[in-house]
Design an enzyme around this catalytic site. Structure first.
Site, short mmCIF file in Angstrom:
data_model
loop_
_atom_site.label_atom_id
_atom_site.label_comp_id
_atom_site.label_asym_id
_atom_site.label_seq_id
_atom_site.Cartn_x
_atom_site.Cartn_y
_atom_site.Cartn_z
CB SER B 109 -41.31 -41.21 14.68
OG SER B 109 -40.98 -42.04 15.76
CE LYS B 146 -36.93 -42.46 13.16
NZ LYS B 146 -37.33 -41.96 14.48
#
Lengths: 189, 189
Positions: B109, B146
């Site tokens: 990610s 993130k």
DNA sequence: CATTATAGTAAACATTTGTTCACTGTCAAG
DNA sequence: CTTGACAGTGAACAAATGTTTACTATAATG
């Protein structure tokens, strides 16, 4: 409390690169008897933060290292005491300190493999490399990082950037390799 | 010769995490008089590999560190003695050892910012973050890295992957942040 | 209450520490 | 050939080291 004192000790080692003597610990911990120090030290030896070899006190790897957490799906990973590994980055990243050096990366020729401008790479000095290695080489009097590749058709080695904007480099005569990149390190902020 | 002995000393420190005493150095260096050790040590103190504080011997940062080379256009960078900086990775990367831990990255990610599966990130434990920080947060009982972002229209914070294949994550209630990524480290091979 | 473990004080001690001094052999420079 | 620097030996020594033993105060447990 005992944890606070271990932190004091860690700070001392970080600053002075050695452990304090028992007399120094007296002041450091606020004791007035060396025996108090003695008992405290033995607790840390039992807990494997310190060790005594040949009667000399030394830190263990646990003393320095940061906990390394794996990928744990549920629950905060730090709480899993048992699965804790400890790691010091120097030990982890640097195989042979004698023949290694660090190089600050400039340019964007290796962004494709996640090496960016400002990163630091750990380079192991050597003149040969395997196909696919990221090498430090000299091209036209300039130092660059490139991927060491082999052209199967022309049957010769060449250097390739990990960035489509750069053309591959086919050496006219020979290719001078000075080192192989063993690790990449990036500080954020 | 003197360099060989310094390497012997470095190996000892790397193995034992302490300097040997003079008597130990006798055997280590093959001397039969402590005075020989004494003189050798003083040379290293002069050369700034070791230092004596409060009468105790300790390594300097030069003793451990690897040379850090900048971007030098011509000539092999390692030869430029004067411009040498020395750096130990632990010192460079880890600001506050007390509140930091390492985390092995899984998933893709964050490939957009050069963080890949298998990399190790250094996370500083904290519950707040600045906009743009790479954070370790818990989403749906799973831990992920993130980017911490702010939606100007909706006037709320959210998490964004650095990979177009993943959708942004808007928290239903609140966003639990556990740490901020301070550095990335990748071993090659 | 009595008991037991815990955390620390205080003093004593053999051992080891780093340092100093006097000396020797070797090698290069004048 | 002499001189001086260098690298190491060997012995001596005060100071500091880590350890041991005996004791005290505090708190926790049953």
């Amino acid at each position: 409390m005992i944890q606070d004192r271990l932190n004091i000790l860690k700070r001392f080692f970080k600053k002075n690169r050695r452990l304090p003597s028992y007399s120094e610990m007296l002041k450091l911990f606020g004791f007035s008897s060396k025996n108090a120090v003695f008992k405290l030290i033995n607790k840390w030896v039992d807990a494997n933060f310190l060790k005594k070899d040949s009667g000399k006190l030394a830190p263990t790897s646990k003393f320095f290292a940061l906990p390394l957490l794996g990928n744990i799906k549920a629950g905060f990973p730090i709480l899993a005491e048992e699965n804790k590994n400890y790691l010091t980055l120097d030990e982890y990243l640097i195989g042979d300190p004698q023949s290694s050096f660090l190089l600050k990366v400039s340019g964007d020729s290796m962004t494709g493999v996640g090496i960016f401008e400002g990163d630091i790479v750990i380079v192991e000095k050597k003149k040969e490399a395997y196909i696919g290695d990221i090498v430090l080489a000299q091209i036209d009097n300039e130092w660059t990082l490139k991927i060491f590749k082999k052209d199967r058709v022309k049957k010769m080695v060449f250097l390739e950037a990990a960035n489509p904007h750069y053309p591959p480099f086919y050496p006219k005569r020979e290719l001078q390799i000075y080192g192989v990149v063993r690790a990449v390190v990036r500080k954020i902020n």
